[in-house]
Design a protein around this motif. Structure first.
Motif, PDB file in Angstrom:
ATOM      1  N   ASP A  44       0.193  -0.884  16.590  1.00 30.55           N
ATOM      2  CA  ASP A  44       0.691  -1.001  15.214  1.00 30.55           C
ATOM      3  C   ASP A  44       2.116  -0.468  15.166  1.00 30.55           C
ATOM      4  OD1 ASP A  44       0.654  -1.686  12.551  1.00 30.55           O
ATOM      5  OD2 ASP A  44      -1.163  -0.544  12.095  1.00 30.55           O
TER       6      ASP A  44
ATOM      7  N   GLU B 132       0.446  -0.392   1.248  1.00 35.75           N
ATOM      8  CA  GLU B 132       1.653  -1.006   0.700  1.00 35.75           C
ATOM      9  C   GLU B 132       2.880  -0.780   1.574  1.00 35.75           C
ATOM     10  OE1 GLU B 132       0.939   2.678  -2.020  1.00 35.75           O
ATOM     11  OE2 GLU B 132      -0.188   1.416  -0.603  1.00 35.75           O
TER      12      GLU B 132
ATOM     13  N   ALA C  39       2.842  -1.335   4.868  1.00 32.13           N
ATOM     14  CA  ALA C  39       2.711  -2.152   6.073  1.00 32.13           C
ATOM     15  C   ALA C  39       3.904  -3.101   6.194  1.00 32.13           C
ATOM     16  CB  ALA C  39       1.409  -2.939   6.039  1.00 32.13           C
ATOM     17  N   ALA C  40       4.383  -3.257   7.407  1.00 33.52           N
ATOM     18  CA  ALA C  40       5.479  -4.184   7.689  1.00 33.52           C
ATOM     19  C   ALA C  40       4.959  -5.306   8.580  1.00 33.52           C
ATOM     20  CB  ALA C  40       6.631  -3.450   8.384  1.00 33.52           C
ATOM     21  N   GLN C  41       5.324  -6.541   8.264  1.00 33.11           N
ATOM     22  CA  GLN C  41       4.866  -7.690   9.032  1.00 33.11           C
ATOM     23  C   GLN C  41       5.824  -7.977  10.183  1.00 33.11           C
ATOM     24  OE1 GLN C  41       1.860  -9.023   8.469  1.00 33.11           O
ATOM     25  NE2 GLN C  41       1.732  -7.397   6.915  1.00 33.11           N
ATOM     26  N   PRO C  42       5.295  -8.194  11.373  1.00 37.65           N
ATOM     27  CA  PRO C  42       6.178  -8.452  12.507  1.00 37.65           C
ATOM     28  C   PRO C  42       6.701  -9.885  12.519  1.00 37.65           C
ATOM     29  CG  PRO C  42       3.892  -8.549  13.203  1.00 37.65           C
ATOM     30  CD  PRO C  42       3.869  -8.131  11.762  1.00 37.65           C
ATOM     31  N   GLU C  43       7.916 -10.013  13.007  1.00 34.84           N
ATOM     32  CA  GLU C  43       8.478 -11.322  13.320  1.00 34.84           C
ATOM     33  C   GLU C  43       8.528 -11.417  14.840  1.00 34.84           C
ATOM     34  OE1 GLU C  43      12.246 -11.820  11.504  1.00 34.84           O
ATOM     35  OE2 GLU C  43      11.534 -11.373   9.476  1.00 34.84           O
TER      36      GLU C  43
ATOM     37  N   TRP D 281      10.286  -5.582  13.078  1.00 36.20           N
ATOM     38  CA  TRP D 281       9.667  -5.173  11.817  1.00 36.20           C
ATOM     39  C   TRP D 281      10.786  -4.671  10.900  1.00 36.20           C
ATOM     40  CZ3 TRP D 281       7.679  -3.972  16.578  1.00 36.20           C
ATOM     41  CH2 TRP D 281       6.349  -4.336  16.844  1.00 36.20           C
TER      42      TRP D 281
ATOM     43  N   ARG E   3      11.508  -3.785   6.461  1.00 43.37           N
ATOM     44  CA  ARG E   3      11.111  -3.872   5.059  1.00 43.37           C
ATOM     45  C   ARG E   3      11.983  -2.969   4.222  1.00 43.37           C
ATOM     46  NH1 ARG E   3       8.280   0.328   2.947  1.00 43.37           N
ATOM     47  NH2 ARG E   3       7.430   1.886   4.390  1.00 43.37           N
TER      48      ARG E   3
ATOM     49  N   ARG F 295       1.440 -13.803  21.290  1.00 49.85           N
ATOM     50  CA  ARG F 295       0.321 -13.472  20.409  1.00 49.85           C
ATOM     51  C   ARG F 295      -0.954 -13.883  21.128  1.00 49.85           C
ATOM     52  NH1 ARG F 295       1.070 -11.906  15.179  1.00 49.85           N
ATOM     53  NH2 ARG F 295       3.112 -12.223  14.224  1.00 49.85           N
TER      54      ARG F 295
END
Length: 693
Positions: free
Chosen positions: A128, A149, A151-155, A163, A165, A187
């Protein structure tokens, strides 16, 4: 410091405590030194520090079977980190170049670092990433979930994962990116996997990390220390990284912000070698955060952690700081530390009236200081009128912590701390009397207030004498020896030297605390050093107390690798594991506690009223303490360290670096740098060539 998140009586404050505009002009964009860069390796953790103008960052690379990349920023007490899943075999990081990195996004400045690193692993699986407040990152490190709230979404692309934000209130936030030099990101089964392209080669990574939080203004090297500071480069570097005009930071990575007690004790011990502006920045930061009733703030929730608190408790996304007033010891530290500067130090005396008249965040400094003195005066009343244990200063209701041993077991489950009652209260009352005698506070007090303060100052002797009596532990020699033998067997250490040092008389020492029923908690402890630094014990008790500390463990506190902060050998067997070598405040070594004792011994040796026998005992204790201090030189700037016993000696074990302890030590701790003002007794003052360039 395990409960700094949860054990607080909190006061909502306004804006982040910054100096008033007139002060800000004095250090706005202070002279820029060359970038400050240094590294510290502790066990499996590589620490790299970078400070350059608006950039201040601390990078950690954790080797072993639980790899981690983490970057902490003093700006907003913020950070970013990537944790990887447990590796099949331990991995090892190698760190290359670290440089500062700045960019702008939507008109906002982001400051950070870019680092080159490699890791000898064929693959890493991302567990994570956590972005936001250091408070959240350190909770995650201890196994707690982060707020959903945040949480950062990966690219994810073949050559990088990113990540990023914004802060929850929309302000510029946090970012971290890992770029593979000879590997690829994939992935697989819902996970992000990094694989090396050619088996047998280490994975090469470029790490980008940045924050949009408002940067602090660092002190220049010349603006922080004077020519009297010792030439210890590592301590100088650590102190500079933790020192800013707005505040001093308690320690990095886990406490990259203001802590009241840490500031006060560090300023007091470093005072002889700090520049006047630095001393006053530290005291001013404490005054700026006082509660309305005069209590000293322990810690501050700032940046996104403040936003999280306000969203939860008030339903609004405010970033106004929230201050924690759980701790009770710092309330009584402020008067003697302020007096040491404004009354005792010649430089401080010359600046005292100007400093007190200066307007801080809560009005003139003199008015703010008086608020604290009035609080102390009121708290001193009940015990002076009836010297019973129930009238001592206790931990706050339902709080297991309240002084520097602020982990659940730190006080042996006691409620009335020794140091607060037997040392800090009388020291605060004597400082109060000194301020009244000086007349410095006349402009900030009424006649009625001065009368109230004068009455309180007269209670110092009662507090010092009667409080100390309540903490006395007495053990017959045979019982003490029996406890030492049993504890040594349990801890796996020898007992012969300890038993020889015990002698054949009754053992008497001050308990760590009293429990809720007023019974002494029979744990030998290092807080006696405070009394040597701030008090004036009679020759007999001084010799006895120093002898207690300096006996070999487990009779006393001395080991080959330093002075332990606690020894539970004389307590019930059930207490032993709670204060062992894996406990945050157990049988471990804290650098600053050694410094307190070293400074206290030096202060007592400067007296002219001690008999030759006592002076000789103090001199011997001083020499033995410094031998132990030198033996642990490799971890001298660390927050604390533990030990193992092998090959007939105690060996240093970095606390938390091996994963066997209840928390992790900071590699750079503010109060561990205080030896800059404490040259060994056999050393000459620092020469010009020893000054930092």
């Amino acid at each position: 410091m395990l409960l700094k998140n949860a054990c607080a009586r909190l006061l909502l404050a306004g804006l982040l405590a910054l100096p008033a505009m007139g002060q800000a002009l004095a250090y706005d964009r202070a002279p820029v030194d060359a970038p400050l860069q240094f590294r510290i390796t502790e066990g499996r953790i590589e620490n790299a520090f970078h400070q350059e103008g608006d950039i201040a960052a601390h990078l950690l690379l954790s080797s072993g079977d639980r790899p981690r990349v983490l970057v902490a920023f003093p700006a907003g007490n913020s950070g970013v980190g990537v944790w990887f899943e447990e590796a099949a075999t331990p991995v090892r990081w190698t760190l290359g170049q670290v440089k500062g990195e700045r960019h702008r996004d939507n008109g906002h400045a982001w400051n950070g670092i870019v680092a080159e690193a490699s890791v000898d692993a064929p693959r890493l699986v991302v567990k994570d990433a956590v972005l936001g407040s250091v408070r959240v990152l350190r909770d995650y490190q201890l196994g707690q979930a982060y707020p959903a709230e945040t949480a950062a979404q990966p690219e994810v692309s073949a050559d990088a994962v990113r990540w990023k934000r914004n802060r929850l209130d929309g302000a510029p936030g946090y970012a971290i990116a890992l770029e593979a030099g000879n590997g690829r990101f994939e992935r697989a089964d819902g996970k992000i996997v990094l694989r090396v392209n050619r088996v047998g080669e280490p994975l090469r990574l470029r790490i980008h990390a940045s924050t949009g939080e408002t940067p602090l203004v660092p002190f220049s090297a010349a603006g922080l220390l004077n020519e009297r500071a010792t030439a210890d480069l590592r301590s100088r570097q650590a102190l500079r990284f933790l020192s800013y005009h707005e505040k001093f930071l308690a320690g990095s990575w886990r406490f990259d912000t203001y802590f009241g007690r840490d500031t006060l004790m560090s300023v007091r011990l470093l005072m002889p070698v700090l520049q006047p502006e630095a001393v006053e920045a530290g005291i001013g930061a404490v005054l700026a955060r006082l509660a309305p009733d005069g209590e000293v703030a322990h810690e501050e929730d700032i940046g996104e952690f403040a936003v999280l608190r306000h969203r939860k408790e008030q339903g609004k996304p405010s970033a106004a700081p929230i201050y924690d007033y759980t701790m009770i010891d710092d309330d009584y530290m402020l008067p003697p530390v302020a007096a040491a500067w404004l009354l005792e130090d010649a430089r401080g005396r010359a600046r005292a009236r100007d400093f007190l008249a200066r307007r801080g965040e809560q009005g003139r400094n003199g008015e703010t200081l008086v608020r604290n003195l009035l609080f102390v005066a009121e708290q001193s009343r009940a015990f002076a009128e009836e010297p019973a244990y129930r009238n001592l200063i206790a931990l706050k209701p339902d709080k297991p912590v309240g002084q520097w041993r602020d982990s659940n077991e730190g006080l042996g489950r006691g409620r009335y701390p020794y140091d607060v009652n037997a040392v800090w209260m009388p020291a605060a009352l004597r400082a109060m009397g000194g301020f009244l005698d000086s007349g410095l506070l006349d402009a900030y007090t009424s006649v009625e207030q001065r009368t109230q303060l004068r009455a309180a100052a007269g209670r110092a002797d009662t507090w010092e004498r009667r409080a100390a009596e309540l903490f006395t532990v007495r053990l017959p020699n045979a019982r003490a020896a029996e406890q030492i033998r049993a504890y040594a067997t349990d801890a796996g250490v020898p007992d012969r030297g300890a038993l020889d040092a015990l002698g054949d008389g009754e053992l008497a020492f001050a308990a760590l605390a009293l429990d809720a029923q007023g019974r002494p908690v029979p744990v030998l402890h290092s807080d006696e050093g405070f009394r040597l630094l701030f008090g004036r014990p009679d020759a007999q008790s001084l010799a006895r107390d120093v002898d207690n500390l300096m006996r070999p463990f487990p009779a006393g506190l001395m080991t080959d690798v330093g002075l332990l902060v606690a020894n539970p050998a004389y307590a019930d067997r059930e207490v032993w594991p709670r204060l062992g070598s894996a406990a945050y405040h157990g049988t471990v070594v804290w650098a600053w506690q050694q410094a307190v004792l070293a400074a206290g011994l030096r202060r007592q040796l400067a007296r002219d009223d001690l008999p030759a026998e006592t002076r000789a005992a103090l001199g011997d204790a001083q020499a033995r303490l410094w031998r132990a201090i030198r033996a642990a030189d490799a971890v001298r700037t660390s927050e604390l360290w533990s030990w193992s016993y092998r090959d007939g000696r105690y060996q240093v074990e970095p606390f938390g670096a091996q994963g066997a302890h209840e928390d992790e030590s900071n590699a750079a701790q503010l109060w561990s740098t205080v030896f800059l003002a404490l040259p060994p007794p056999d050393a000459a003052p620092a020469a010009e060539s020893g000054k930092e360039k």
